[in-house]
Scaffold this motif. Structure first.
Motif, PDB file in Angstrom:
ATOM      1  N   LEU A   1       7.957   9.045   1.206  1.00 36.14           N
ATOM      2  CA  LEU A   1       8.094   7.606   1.304  1.00 36.14           C
ATOM      3  C   LEU A   1       8.567   7.033  -0.024  1.00 36.14           C
ATOM      4  O   LEU A   1       8.199   7.509  -1.083  1.00 36.14           O
ATOM      5  N   ALA A   5       6.536   1.648  -0.244  1.00 34.19           N
ATOM      6  CA  ALA A   5       6.667   1.608   1.216  1.00 34.19           C
ATOM      7  C   ALA A   5       5.300   1.766   1.860  1.00 34.19           C
ATOM      8  O   ALA A   5       4.410   2.403   1.315  1.00 34.19           O
ATOM      9  N   ASP A   6       5.147   1.167   3.027  1.00 38.30           N
ATOM     10  CA  ASP A   6       3.887   1.304   3.761  1.00 38.30           C
ATOM     11  C   ASP A   6       3.729   2.725   4.264  1.00 38.30           C
ATOM     12  O   ASP A   6       4.680   3.352   4.686  1.00 38.30           O
ATOM     13  N   GLU A   7       2.498   3.214   4.220  1.00 36.53           N
ATOM     14  CA  GLU A   7       2.207   4.543   4.756  1.00 36.53           C
ATOM     15  C   GLU A   7       2.170   4.469   6.275  1.00 36.53           C
ATOM     16  O   GLU A   7       1.802   3.456   6.844  1.00 36.53           O
ATOM     17  N   VAL A   8       2.535   5.571   6.918  1.00 36.53           N
ATOM     18  CA  VAL A   8       2.425   5.647   8.364  1.00 36.53           C
ATOM     19  C   VAL A   8       0.977   5.933   8.696  1.00 36.53           C
ATOM     20  O   VAL A   8       0.371   6.843   8.137  1.00 36.53           O
ATOM     21  N   ARG A   9       0.413   5.163   9.576  1.00 36.86           N
ATOM     22  CA  ARG A   9      -0.983   5.356   9.971  1.00 36.86           C
ATOM     23  C   ARG A   9      -1.011   5.628  11.473  1.00 36.86           C
ATOM     24  O   ARG A   9      -0.312   4.996  12.245  1.00 36.86           O
ATOM     25  N   TYR A  10      -1.828   6.576  11.852  1.00 39.47           N
ATOM     26  CA  TYR A  10      -1.960   6.951  13.244  1.00 39.47           C
ATOM     27  C   TYR A  10      -3.221   6.334  13.829  1.00 39.47           C
ATOM     28  O   TYR A  10      -4.242   6.258  13.149  1.00 39.47           O
ATOM     29  N   PRO A  13      -6.073   9.624  13.911  1.00 40.49           N
ATOM     30  CA  PRO A  13      -5.714  10.701  12.991  1.00 40.49           C
ATOM     31  C   PRO A  13      -6.515  11.981  13.204  1.00 40.49           C
ATOM     32  O   PRO A  13      -6.078  13.060  12.827  1.00 40.49           O
TER      33      PRO A  13
END
Length: 75
Positions: A1, A5-10, A13
């Motif tokens: 990233l 940038a924003d982290e991808v969050r699930y 998880p």
């Protein structure tokens, strides 16, 4: 990233597993579902993975199939 940038969050998880952990897991511990197109899935196939036709899956969900019906499909 990229920086900042924003982290991808699930959403769940705990359902994610890395390849190293998967390789060390006892056979049958996890059900791996492969949703790639059949011609793509032959490349890098994971032994024991269950191939699912995403279009058929989507059509069936749109028809309102129950959770029990999907459980039977995946078993």
């Amino acid at each position: 990233l990229a920086a900042g940038a924003d982290e991808v969050r699930y959403a769940k998880p705990d359902l994610l597993i890395d390849a190293g952990t998967l390789m060390k897991a006892p056979a049958g511990r996890y059900l791996i579902i492969d949703v790639r197109l059949p011609m793509t899935a032959t490349k890098g196939h994971i032994p024991g993975a269950l191939g699912i036709d995403v279009r058929a899956w989507g059509d069936a969900f749109a028809k309102g199939e129950s959770a029990e019906a999907w459980s039977r499909r995946l078993s």
